[in-house]
Design a protein around this motif. Structure first.
Motif, PDB file in Angstrom:
ATOM      1  N   SER A   1       0.916  -1.145  -0.251  1.00 48.36           N
ATOM      2  CA  SER A   1       0.263   0.037  -0.167  1.00 48.36           C
ATOM      3  C   SER A   1       1.121   1.248  -0.017  1.00 48.36           C
ATOM      4  O   SER A   1       2.239   1.064   0.446  1.00 48.36           O
ATOM      5  CB  SER A   1      -0.966   0.112   1.287  1.00 48.36           C
ATOM      6  OG  SER A   1      -0.248   0.261   2.230  1.00 48.36           O
ATOM      7  N   GLY A   2       0.323   2.438  -0.501  1.00 50.09           N
ATOM      8  CA  GLY A   2       0.954   3.744  -0.327  1.00 50.09           C
ATOM      9  C   GLY A   2       1.501   4.024   1.167  1.00 50.09           C
ATOM     10  O   GLY A   2       2.537   4.496   1.428  1.00 50.09           O
ATOM     11  N   THR A   3       0.865   3.691   2.199  1.00 51.58           N
ATOM     12  CA  THR A   3       0.980   3.786   3.626  1.00 51.58           C
ATOM     13  C   THR A   3       2.411   3.041   3.729  1.00 51.58           C
ATOM     14  O   THR A   3       3.341   3.692   4.520  1.00 51.58           O
ATOM     15  CB  THR A   3      -0.243   3.257   4.430  1.00 51.58           C
ATOM     16  OG1 THR A   3      -1.448   3.980   4.110  1.00 51.58           O
ATOM     17  CG2 THR A   3       0.248   3.155   5.871  1.00 51.58           C
TER      18      THR A   3
ATOM     19  N   TYR B   1      -1.457  14.282   2.304  1.00 51.37           N
ATOM     20  CA  TYR B   1      -1.672  12.758   2.902  1.00 51.37           C
ATOM     21  C   TYR B   1      -0.600  12.010   2.266  1.00 51.37           C
ATOM     22  O   TYR B   1      -0.405  11.981   1.374  1.00 51.37           O
ATOM     23  CB  TYR B   1      -2.983  12.343   2.397  1.00 51.37           C
ATOM     24  CG  TYR B   1      -3.371  11.203   3.188  1.00 51.37           C
ATOM     25  CD1 TYR B   1      -3.660  10.894   4.553  1.00 51.37           C
ATOM     26  CD2 TYR B   1      -3.360   9.872   2.112  1.00 51.37           C
ATOM     27  CE1 TYR B   1      -3.978   9.688   5.085  1.00 51.37           C
ATOM     28  CE2 TYR B   1      -4.162   8.558   2.863  1.00 51.37           C
ATOM     29  CZ  TYR B   1      -4.208   8.634   4.257  1.00 51.37           C
ATOM     30  OH  TYR B   1      -4.314   7.279   4.706  1.00 51.37           O
ATOM     31  N   HIS B   2      -0.098  11.275   3.489  1.00 50.52           N
ATOM     32  CA  HIS B   2       0.944  10.391   3.117  1.00 50.52           C
ATOM     33  C   HIS B   2       0.490   8.761   3.621  1.00 50.52           C
ATOM     34  O   HIS B   2       1.386   8.235   3.935  1.00 50.52           O
ATOM     35  CB  HIS B   2       2.173  10.540   3.597  1.00 50.52           C
ATOM     36  CG  HIS B   2       2.760  12.125   2.918  1.00 50.52           C
ATOM     37  ND1 HIS B   2       3.126  12.245   1.957  1.00 50.52           N
ATOM     38  CD2 HIS B   2       2.849  13.162   3.921  1.00 50.52           C
ATOM     39  CE1 HIS B   2       3.061  13.468   1.643  1.00 50.52           C
ATOM     40  NE2 HIS B   2       3.227  14.139   2.775  1.00 50.52           N
ATOM     41  N   GLY B   3      -0.636   8.816   3.871  1.00 52.76           N
ATOM     42  CA  GLY B   3      -1.091   7.296   4.309  1.00 52.76           C
ATOM     43  C   GLY B   3      -1.383   7.630   6.094  1.00 52.76           C
ATOM     44  O   GLY B   3      -1.201   8.634   6.336  1.00 52.76           O
TER      45      GLY B   3
ATOM     46  N   GLU C   1       3.846  15.870  -1.354  1.00 54.29           N
ATOM     47  CA  GLU C   1       3.257  15.409  -2.565  1.00 54.29           C
ATOM     48  C   GLU C   1       3.569  16.550  -3.617  1.00 54.29           C
ATOM     49  O   GLU C   1       3.187  17.614  -3.553  1.00 54.29           O
ATOM     50  CB  GLU C   1       1.783  15.614  -2.398  1.00 54.29           C
ATOM     51  CG  GLU C   1       1.199  14.388  -1.580  1.00 54.29           C
ATOM     52  CD  GLU C   1      -0.373  14.634  -1.552  1.00 54.29           C
ATOM     53  OE1 GLU C   1      -1.060  14.201  -2.544  1.00 54.29           O
ATOM     54  OE2 GLU C   1      -1.064  14.925  -0.511  1.00 54.29           O
TER      55      GLU C   1
ATOM     56  N   ASN D   1      -4.358  15.461  -2.018  1.00 54.63           N
ATOM     57  CA  ASN D   1      -5.637  15.079  -1.037  1.00 54.63           C
ATOM     58  C   ASN D   1      -5.973  16.189  -0.038  1.00 54.63           C
ATOM     59  O   ASN D   1      -6.546  15.821   0.903  1.00 54.63           O
ATOM     60  CB  ASN D   1      -4.751  13.966  -0.231  1.00 54.63           C
ATOM     61  CG  ASN D   1      -4.402  12.592  -0.758  1.00 54.63           C
ATOM     62  OD1 ASN D   1      -5.273  11.926  -0.819  1.00 54.63           O
ATOM     63  ND2 ASN D   1      -3.205  12.264  -1.154  1.00 54.63           N
TER      64      ASN D   1
ATOM     65  N   ASP E   1       6.340  11.909  -2.471  1.00 49.02           N
ATOM     66  CA  ASP E   1       5.139  10.944  -2.297  1.00 49.02           C
ATOM     67  C   ASP E   1       4.303  11.020  -3.670  1.00 49.02           C
ATOM     68  O   ASP E   1       3.582  11.990  -3.839  1.00 49.02           O
ATOM     69  CB  ASP E   1       4.180  11.308  -0.980  1.00 49.02           C
ATOM     70  CG  ASP E   1       3.236  10.340  -1.075  1.00 49.02           C
ATOM     71  OD1 ASP E   1       3.123   9.412  -1.934  1.00 49.02           O
ATOM     72  OD2 ASP E   1       2.515  10.359  -0.114  1.00 49.02           O
TER      73      ASP E   1
ATOM     74  N   VAL F   1       2.506   8.572  -4.930  1.00 55.27           N
ATOM     75  CA  VAL F   1       1.445   7.395  -4.909  1.00 55.27           C
ATOM     76  C   VAL F   1       0.371   8.004  -5.826  1.00 55.27           C
ATOM     77  O   VAL F   1      -0.190   7.035  -6.609  1.00 55.27           O
ATOM     78  CB  VAL F   1       1.023   7.212  -3.548  1.00 55.27           C
ATOM     79  CG1 VAL F   1      -0.115   6.509  -3.407  1.00 55.27           C
ATOM     80  CG2 VAL F   1       2.180   6.674  -2.417  1.00 55.27           C
ATOM     81  N   ILE F   2      -0.030   9.326  -5.659  1.00 56.12           N
ATOM     82  CA  ILE F   2      -0.961   9.674  -6.975  1.00 56.12           C
ATOM     83  C   ILE F   2      -0.611  10.059  -8.093  1.00 56.12           C
ATOM     84  O   ILE F   2      -0.773   9.392  -9.114  1.00 56.12           O
ATOM     85  CB  ILE F   2      -1.969  10.814  -6.505  1.00 56.12           C
ATOM     86  CG1 ILE F   2      -2.923  10.416  -5.279  1.00 56.12           C
ATOM     87  CG2 ILE F   2      -2.712  11.550  -7.448  1.00 56.12           C
ATOM     88  CD1 ILE F   2      -3.860  11.353  -4.835  1.00 56.12           C
TER      89      ILE F   2
ATOM     90  N   LYS G   1      -1.012   3.203  -5.795  1.00 58.39           N
ATOM     91  CA  LYS G   1      -2.202   3.411  -6.712  1.00 58.39           C
ATOM     92  C   LYS G   1      -1.879   2.926  -8.226  1.00 58.39           C
ATOM     93  O   LYS G   1      -2.204   1.733  -8.679  1.00 58.39           O
ATOM     94  CB  LYS G   1      -2.524   4.876  -6.759  1.00 58.39           C
ATOM     95  CG  LYS G   1      -3.052   5.396  -5.225  1.00 58.39           C
ATOM     96  CD  LYS G   1      -3.799   6.618  -5.184  1.00 58.39           C
ATOM     97  CE  LYS G   1      -4.528   6.596  -3.808  1.00 58.39           C
ATOM     98  NZ  LYS G   1      -3.762   7.679  -2.696  1.00 58.39           N
TER      99      LYS G   1
HETATM  100  C1  LIG Z   1      -3.495   7.328  -1.237  1.00 54.47           C
HETATM  101  C2  LIG Z   1      -2.253   8.016  -0.886  1.00 54.47           C
HETATM  102  C3  LIG Z   1      -1.390   7.477   0.113  1.00 54.47           C
HETATM  103  C4  LIG Z   1      -1.705   6.088   0.807  1.00 54.47           C
HETATM  104  O1  LIG Z   1      -1.856   5.163   0.115  1.00 54.47           O
HETATM  105  P1  LIG Z   1      -2.663   3.708   0.523  1.00 54.47           P
HETATM  106  O2  LIG Z   1      -2.685   2.527  -0.609  1.00 54.47           O
HETATM  107  O3  LIG Z   1      -3.931   4.325   0.621  1.00 54.47           O
HETATM  108  O4  LIG Z   1      -2.056   3.137   1.767  1.00 54.47           O
HETATM  109  C5  LIG Z   1      -0.130   8.011   0.431  1.00 54.47           C
HETATM  110  N1  LIG Z   1       0.048   9.122  -0.208  1.00 54.47           N
HETATM  111  C6  LIG Z   1      -0.621   9.857  -1.053  1.00 54.47           C
HETATM  112  C7  LIG Z   1      -0.016  10.837  -2.014  1.00 54.47           C
HETATM  113  C8  LIG Z   1      -2.026   9.142  -1.568  1.00 54.47           C
HETATM  114  O5  LIG Z   1      -2.498   9.532  -2.496  1.00 54.47           O
END
Ligand SMILES: *Cc1c(COP(=O)(O)O)cnc(C)c1O
Length: 429
Positions: A114-116, A142-144, A204, A209, A237, A239-240, A265
């Motif tokens: 997961s991103g977390t 948001y970083h999880g 980010e 987020n 980060d 993740v998005i 993601k």
């Molecule tokens: C969604 C998200 C996370 C967390 O990812 P999960 O898979 O939900 O744990 C971390 N950082 C960013 C920027 C995100 O958008």
């Protein structure tokens, strides 16, 4: 009673708040969610048979559209061969190579679930590498949900963060400093005061987020410069934004080379995945090469890797990002025009295929404070107006919308038409 009503009652009996992730409960729009039965392309269908054009895209992963035949086939073929072995497989090497090729700053990568997990592990690594404890993050990013990130800004600059959730020890959050997004001066001040104690800055590179908030010119460059100067690591980060803002993420778009990158993601193609990577010199500290412990029973599992590889291969084709850009541009320009015609003041923040519509901003929306000064009530009316017309938006004023390759010109025109009607309707509220 609809099937969604019935399911919602059952869900609330057995799941906290009826859901497995808070935003799904529709509390930000004071409602109850619909239950989804299936999705294909740009459309999702609820258990009562209603069809919606989907701009949530599972909060980002579904960039090639739902149930893309190539992704489904890859997952099916892989599943037939067994779903997890707890041993190395070819697919994880393939996805790692694709990631390293796409992100020049990433020389080695570790897959997680997961991103977390990705951000939590990246910060552990940064702390180990620098032998420092403090981290800087930004309000509204948001970083999880790892403890170190669940932090509210303290009052004033360079004050220690306070826990944003019960259960998070303040002994831990005192190492986290949260500063306003796009405020380079605040970062400089903090470094001037305690730069030698700061392990990393995590950001980010495009915030997604608090709704979409873009980095102002010089912000990311400034973070790169100051972290280098003080021997801190810069963690993007993505993740998005990874494989979303461009094939090489926000770092390729803005031309900045972070020390560590977090992904998630999109690289899972809709299955659970995260990843963190960066310079060899840093990544070689990760166990078993180095002493920084991090492991996972299902990490790099074949199904997620197969979906990720199939998705990234589609994204690698020529013209894909131009197509996404064109679709998102048409959509947001249409919405902008509709708002203008109705006499409603909005600000749309967009980069590539991610966007947010902010209602009646009191100032230019560039950080969390300005996001909070937008009209959330108006968003709620917009949300339900669109929903009634078969447009599924994120059920919160502070989330990003996503366009996928599967969205058609017809989908986009239908969405703009709906926005026109809704704006006229809510103008009077
Ligand atoms: C969604 C998200 C996370 C967390 O990812 P999960 O898979 O939900 O744990 C971390 N950082 C960013 C920027 C995100 O958008």
């Amino acid at each position: 009673m609809s099937l969604s009503d019935t399911l919602w009652e059952r869900a609330q009996q057995f799941l906290p708040g009826g859901v497995n992730s808070p935003v799904r409960a529709w509390r930000s729009v004071n409602g109850r969610p619909v239950f989804i039965e299936r999705a294909t392309g740009s459309k999702i269908y609820d258990v009562d048979g209603n069809e919606y054009i989907d701009y949530v895209c599972s909060w980002g992963p579904m960039i090639v559209g739902h149930a893309h035949p190539e992704v489904v086939e890859a997952v099916q073929k892989t599943a037939m061969k067994g779903t997890s072995f707890g041993a190395p497989t070819p697919l994880e090497v393939e996805l790692a190579e694709l990631v390293v090729t796409a992100f020049p700053s990433v020389e080695k990568v570790r897959m997680v679930n997961s991103g977390t997990e990705a951000t939590m592990s990246a910060v552990r690594l940064a702390r180990a590498y620098t032998k420092r404890d403090k981290i800087i993050k930004f309000d509204g990013c948001y970083h999880g949900h790892a403890d170190s990130f669940l932090v509210k800004a303290g009052s004033g600059l360079a004050t220690f963060g306070i826990p944003a959730s019960p259960g998070v020890p303040s002994d831990l959050t005192k190492h986290t400093i949260s500063l306003p997004y796009n405020d380079l001066q605040a970062v400089e001040k903090t470094f001037a005061e305690m730069g030698s104690e700061i392990a990393c800055v995590i950001v980010e590179p495009v915030a997604g987020n608090m709704g979409v908030v873009l980095p102002e010119r010089g912000f990311l460059e400034g973070l790169r410069e100051i972290t280098s100067k003080f021997g801190s690591l810069l963690i993007f980060d993505e993740v998005i934004t990874g494989f979303r803002v461009s094939f090489g993420g926000a770092q390729a778009f803005y031309g900045i080379c972070p020390d560590l990158t977090c992904l998630g993601k999109v690289i899972g193609g809709g299955l659970p995945v995260g990843a963190y990577g960066g310079k060899k010199e840093i990544m070689n500290l990760v166990s078993p090469e180095g002493g920084v412990y991090q492991a996972g029973t299902l990490s790099g599992n074949p199904l997620a890797m197969a979906a990720g590889v199939a998705t990234v291969k589609i994204l690698k084709r020529p013209g894909v990002y131009e197509e996404l850009e064109q679709k998102a541009l048409t959509l947001t320009e249409g919405i902008k025009q509709a708002a203008q015609d109705a006499g409603i003041k909005i600000q749309i923040n967009r980069i590539a295929s991610m966007f947010s519509v902010f209602f009646e901003p009191e100032e230019f929306v560039k950080d969390y404070a300005s996001v909070l000064k937008t009209n959330a009530k108006m968003f709620i009316n917009y949300f339900y107006g669109m929903f009634k017309r078969g447009i599924y938006l994120a059920p919160s004023p502070f989330e990003a919308g996503f366009v996928s390759l599967a969205h058609t010109e017809q989908d986009i025109q239908k969405t703009i038409k709906a926005a026109k009607e809704v704006f006229k309707e809510i103008k009077g509220d």
